[in-house]
Motif scaffolding. Structure first.
Motif, PDB file in Angstrom:
ATOM      1  N   GLY A 148      20.232  -2.493   7.519  1.00  0.00           N
ATOM      2  CA  GLY A 148      20.763  -3.771   7.967  1.00  0.00           C
ATOM      3  C   GLY A 148      22.115  -3.624   8.630  1.00  0.00           C
ATOM      4  O   GLY A 148      22.393  -4.242   9.675  1.00  0.00           O
ATOM      5  N   ILE A 149      22.993  -2.805   8.046  1.00  0.00           N
ATOM      6  CA  ILE A 149      24.310  -2.567   8.643  1.00  0.00           C
ATOM      7  C   ILE A 149      24.157  -1.896  10.001  1.00  0.00           C
ATOM      8  O   ILE A 149      24.860  -2.237  10.961  1.00  0.00           O
ATOM      9  N   ALA A 150      23.230  -0.936  10.103  1.00  0.00           N
ATOM     10  CA  ALA A 150      23.026  -0.223  11.364  1.00  0.00           C
ATOM     11  C   ALA A 150      22.588  -1.176  12.475  1.00  0.00           C
ATOM     12  O   ALA A 150      23.076  -1.089  13.611  1.00  0.00           O
ATOM     13  N   ILE A 151      21.673  -2.097  12.170  1.00  0.00           N
ATOM     14  CA  ILE A 151      21.216  -3.053  13.179  1.00  0.00           C
ATOM     15  C   ILE A 151      22.370  -3.945  13.624  1.00  0.00           C
ATOM     16  O   ILE A 151      22.528  -4.255  14.816  1.00  0.00           O
ATOM     17  N   ALA A 152      23.199  -4.371  12.669  1.00  0.00           N
ATOM     18  CA  ALA A 152      24.368  -5.182  13.021  1.00  0.00           C
ATOM     19  C   ALA A 152      25.303  -4.413  13.940  1.00  0.00           C
ATOM     20  O   ALA A 152      25.843  -4.971  14.908  1.00  0.00           O
ATOM     21  N   MET A 153      25.504  -3.129  13.660  1.00  0.00           N
ATOM     22  CA  MET A 153      26.386  -2.320  14.503  1.00  0.00           C
ATOM     23  C   MET A 153      25.816  -2.173  15.908  1.00  0.00           C
ATOM     24  O   MET A 153      26.560  -2.204  16.901  1.00  0.00           O
ATOM     25  N   ALA A 154      24.509  -2.032  16.028  1.00  0.00           N
ATOM     26  CA  ALA A 154      23.896  -1.922  17.353  1.00  0.00           C
ATOM     27  C   ALA A 154      24.121  -3.198  18.159  1.00  0.00           C
ATOM     28  O   ALA A 154      24.434  -3.148  19.356  1.00  0.00           O
ATOM     29  N   LEU A 155      23.984  -4.368  17.502  1.00  0.00           N
ATOM     30  CA  LEU A 155      24.201  -5.633  18.206  1.00  0.00           C
ATOM     31  C   LEU A 155      25.673  -5.804  18.578  1.00  0.00           C
ATOM     32  O   LEU A 155      25.991  -6.300  19.669  1.00  0.00           O
ATOM     33  N   ILE A 156      26.561  -5.402  17.686  1.00  0.00           N
ATOM     34  CA  ILE A 156      27.993  -5.472  18.003  1.00  0.00           C
ATOM     35  C   ILE A 156      28.307  -4.630  19.239  1.00  0.00           C
ATOM     36  O   ILE A 156      29.061  -5.057  20.124  1.00  0.00           O
ATOM     37  N   ARG A 157      27.723  -3.440  19.305  1.00  0.00           N
ATOM     38  CA  ARG A 157      27.957  -2.593  20.491  1.00  0.00           C
ATOM     39  C   ARG A 157      27.392  -3.250  21.742  1.00  0.00           C
ATOM     40  O   ARG A 157      27.922  -3.057  22.837  1.00  0.00           O
ATOM     41  N   GLY A 158      26.312  -4.009  21.604  1.00  0.00           N
ATOM     42  CA  GLY A 158      25.781  -4.724  22.742  1.00  0.00           C
ATOM     43  C   GLY A 158      26.798  -5.697  23.323  1.00  0.00           C
ATOM     44  O   GLY A 158      26.917  -5.837  24.544  1.00  0.00           O
ATOM     45  N   PHE A 159      27.554  -6.354  22.452  1.00  0.00           N
ATOM     46  CA  PHE A 159      28.596  -7.280  22.918  1.00  0.00           C
ATOM     47  C   PHE A 159      29.844  -6.548  23.404  1.00  0.00           C
ATOM     48  O   PHE A 159      30.525  -7.019  24.320  1.00  0.00           O
ATOM     49  N   VAL A 273      34.660  -6.561  11.367  1.00  0.00           N
ATOM     50  CA  VAL A 273      34.245  -5.417  12.188  1.00  0.00           C
ATOM     51  C   VAL A 273      33.854  -5.905  13.581  1.00  0.00           C
ATOM     52  O   VAL A 273      34.225  -5.305  14.602  1.00  0.00           O
ATOM     53  N   PHE A 274      33.108  -6.987  13.624  1.00  0.00           N
ATOM     54  CA  PHE A 274      32.711  -7.564  14.904  1.00  0.00           C
ATOM     55  C   PHE A 274      33.930  -7.925  15.744  1.00  0.00           C
ATOM     56  O   PHE A 274      34.017  -7.569  16.928  1.00  0.00           O
ATOM     57  N   GLY A 275      34.882  -8.639  15.148  1.00  0.00           N
ATOM     58  CA  GLY A 275      36.080  -9.021  15.881  1.00  0.00           C
ATOM     59  C   GLY A 275      36.854  -7.838  16.394  1.00  0.00           C
ATOM     60  O   GLY A 275      37.328  -7.824  17.546  1.00  0.00           O
ATOM     61  N   ARG A 276      37.012  -6.823  15.561  1.00  0.00           N
ATOM     62  CA  ARG A 276      37.750  -5.627  15.974  1.00  0.00           C
ATOM     63  C   ARG A 276      37.054  -4.910  17.133  1.00  0.00           C
ATOM     64  O   ARG A 276      37.698  -4.489  18.096  1.00  0.00           O
ATOM     65  N   MET A 277      35.737  -4.780  17.043  1.00  0.00           N
ATOM     66  CA  MET A 277      35.034  -3.973  18.042  1.00  0.00           C
ATOM     67  C   MET A 277      34.865  -4.700  19.378  1.00  0.00           C
ATOM     68  O   MET A 277      34.709  -4.055  20.414  1.00  0.00           O
ATOM     69  N   VAL A 278      34.910  -6.036  19.377  1.00  0.00           N
ATOM     70  CA  VAL A 278      34.861  -6.757  20.652  1.00  0.00           C
ATOM     71  C   VAL A 278      36.258  -7.016  21.194  1.00  0.00           C
ATOM     72  O   VAL A 278      36.419  -7.615  22.266  1.00  0.00           O
ATOM     73  N   ALA A 507      20.496  -6.565  21.889  1.00  0.00           N
ATOM     74  CA  ALA A 507      21.581  -5.583  21.931  1.00  0.00           C
ATOM     75  C   ALA A 507      21.498  -4.727  23.187  1.00  0.00           C
ATOM     76  O   ALA A 507      22.504  -4.498  23.874  1.00  0.00           O
ATOM     77  N   GLY A 508      20.292  -4.248  23.506  1.00  0.00           N
ATOM     78  CA  GLY A 508      20.130  -3.427  24.701  1.00  0.00           C
ATOM     79  C   GLY A 508      20.417  -4.189  25.977  1.00  0.00           C
ATOM     80  O   GLY A 508      21.049  -3.666  26.908  1.00  0.00           O
ATOM     81  N   SER A 509      19.961  -5.444  26.027  1.00  0.00           N
ATOM     82  CA  SER A 509      20.183  -6.259  27.224  1.00  0.00           C
ATOM     83  C   SER A 509      21.660  -6.546  27.439  1.00  0.00           C
ATOM     84  O   SER A 509      22.178  -6.448  28.557  1.00  0.00           O
TER      85      SER A 509
END
Length: 567
Positions: A148-159, A273-278, A507-509
């Motif tokens: 679950g954490i990995a999927i969230a990280m993939a979506l965060i990288r998408g943004f 984590v989301f806020g930091r990475m975006v 995430a990919g898009s």
């Protein structure tokens, strides 16, 4: 309701908020591959795991490759756990001599634990050997949470990325999430639990003589190690059938507070984590604020309903609220708080039986799950679930002003909206579809313990809990049958993977899109207006979808109760 009860609720909220920034900062460094305090010890182990597995952790994957790797890994976990249960009778670490688990129950349990649901149609201490508890259930508690954490990280990288073809490496994200985050915290957590009196042993069950002279077998086992990750990873499956209402799983007020905080800790910190990475922490705080508004509202309604109790008892002069089905050590306030926490997150742990809650008190756990468990939610799953609603909110706000919607510099276009709706609609499809079948088929209604609207709520709750990957139960439904084992298993698969695959496509898009500079027409997404819009969209989508089912369950039961009718 009492001042003391609200103080306890406020203390919990304050602790969770205080953990968000430090834990969020640590997880950001872990998934960015940066050096952390644990790197000198764990980095050589990480490299060794990659070498043994033939994996290059630095080679990133396209979203489809990432998704396929995730699906194959979970399929392997299903086969392993199913096999362990079926072969339990001939495997070691089985001091009580439990035989093989039935095929349908093995299927249900294997699906349950790989999907981070941990729905249990069996009594843990009377069904599963120590080996299955450790090598099967506890291992899946770790890796399903890390997935679950990995999927969230993939979506965060998408943004956060622009013009990129990759969203990370599933194997690296899975390894880092387990090795640097889940394992270290759980080692310390388990030791604290043992210190507080939680058993951790491979010895046989203890035989004791009661005061009446009868012989009683007291179940013990490797409880603390499973308890730590079941809470931190928002899994919820207990070693004991009574779950966290059992004194061996939850000995005192300290362990109760630790369990509640640990359920929310990682899910809340992932917003940071989301806020930091975006590149804008305010975005993470805005999402957490929306989650917080929904959470506090749910706690208030549940606490009020349970504190008010049944008016039929009040008419007899019996006051003090509804204590039926509750642990007397924790009372109404903490029971209500725990119920909302565990259903706001995808954690099936309980300290009170939801079947005994008042109609509106039991409705809030139902609503929490039916909203997609986006109120903090499961580790990873809560964040990517809420981000789906963010995309929907941005799209609707763009329609209002006739402007192409954008979020964090990314245009939200038809593909993202279609994938979002596919993911969001998968939940009601599984919940309402299976509930509709179960309430009209003899094999479905045969398991009910209650008639009338409460019986409907029991069935609705079971499929809601399964599809939402929660795992808690109303406890009034005998669900260990062929029908419920198979259909709830299918609901769990739909609720997990029919959401994850569209999320990966999004995430990919998004990662492939260029970044659009903000302009005067850009909708600010870190203020109160956006938070209100997001909360409104979550409630409206959930209300439109599930209100009819709730109306013939807890709502009509409440109205009947107020009119003096019982079932």
């Amino acid at each position: 309701m009492t001042i003391n009860g609200w103080i306890q609720i406020a203390i919990f909220c304050a602790i969770v908020v205080a953990l968000v920034k430090p834990l969020g900062g640590y997880m950001t460094r872990v998934f960015n591959g940066e050096r952390t305090l644990l790197s000198p010890v764990l980095h050589p182990i990480e490299r060794g795991l990659y070498a043994l597995s033939g994996i290059d952790g630095r080679q990133e994957q396209h979203w489809l490759t990432y998704a396929v790797a995730m699906l194959l890994f979970n399929a392997a976990g299903f086969v392993l756990l199913f096999g362990l249960q079926r072969l339990q009778g001939v495997l070691p670490f089985n001091p009580m001599g439990f035989g093989a688990v039935t095929p349908d129950s093995s299927f249900n349990t294997a699906v349950s634990f790989i999907t981070n649901t941990n729905w249990q149609g069996y009594g843990g201490e009377s069904t599963m050997s120590y080996l299955v508890q450790m090598a099967g259930l506890t291992v899946q508690n770790f890796v399903s949470a890390a997935t679950g954490i990995a999927i969230a990280m993939a979506l965060i990288r998408g943004f956060s990325r622009a013009m990129a073809r990759t969203v990370g490496n599933f194997w690296a994200d899975l390894t880092r999430g387990t090795l640097y985050i889940l394992l270290p915290i759980c080692v310390i957590y388990a030791l604290v639990l043992v210190f507080q009196g939680v058993p951790q042993t491979l010895s046989s069950y203890v035989n004791a003589t009661t005061l009446e002279g009868a012989e009683q077998s007291i179940a013990v086992g490797p409880v603390a190690s499973q308890l730590a990750i079941k809470m931190l990873g928002t899994n919820g499956g207990g070693f004991f059938n009574a779950n966290s209402a059992h004194p061996f799983e939850n000995p005192d007020a300290i362990t109760n507070l630790l369990q509640m905080v640990s359920i929310f800790a990682i899910g809340a910190a992932l917003t940071n984590v989301f806020g930091r990475m975006v590149g804008d922490e305010r975005q993470g705080w805005a999402i957490l604020a929306a989650m917080g508004v929904l959470f506090i509202a749910g706690v208030a309604v549940t606490y009020w309903a349970e504190a008010a109790g049944n008016p039929a008892f009040a008419a007899l002069g019996i006051e003090g609220g509804n204590m039926e089905g509750k642990e007397v050590r924790f009372g109404i306030a903490l029971s209500a708080l725990f119920a909302v926490i565990t259903t706001a997150a995808s954690c099936g742990a309980v300290i009170a039986m939801h079947d005994s809650f008042m109609p509106l008190g039991g409705m809030i756990p139902l609503i929490n799950m039916q909203l997609g468990e986006v109120i903090v939610g499961g580790v990873g799953a809560g964040l990517y679930g809420m981000l789906l609603f963010v995309i929907l909110a941005i799209f609707i706000s763009g329609l209002m002003v006739g402007r192409t919607p954008e979020y964090l510099g990314k245009k939200i276009e038809a593909k993202e909206v279609k994938m979002t709706m596919l993911a969001i609609l998968s939940l009601p499809l599984a919940i309402l579809g299976f509930t509709a079948m179960a309430v009209v088929l003899p094999t479905g209604v045969a398991s009910l313990a209650n008639a009338g609207p409460h019986g409907h709520s029991e069935i609705l709750y079971a499929y809601t809990s399964g599809a939402a990957n929660n795992g808690s139960a109303f406890a009034g439904l005998s669900a260990n049958t062929l029908w419920y084992n198979l259909t709830i298993g299918l609901a769990m698969l739909a609720g997990r993977f029919l959401v994850i695959v569209p999320v990966m496509a999004i995430a990919g898009s998004l990662a492939a899109k260029k970044r659009v500079p903000a302009s005067a027409g850009t909708f600010p997404t870190h203020g109160g207006l956006f938070i209100g819009l997001l909360v409104g969209i979550v409630l409206i989508v959930g209300g439109l979808t599930f209100f009819p089912a709730l109306a013939v369950g807890p709502i009509v039961e409440h109205l009947a109760m107020m009119a003096g009718q019982t079932f």
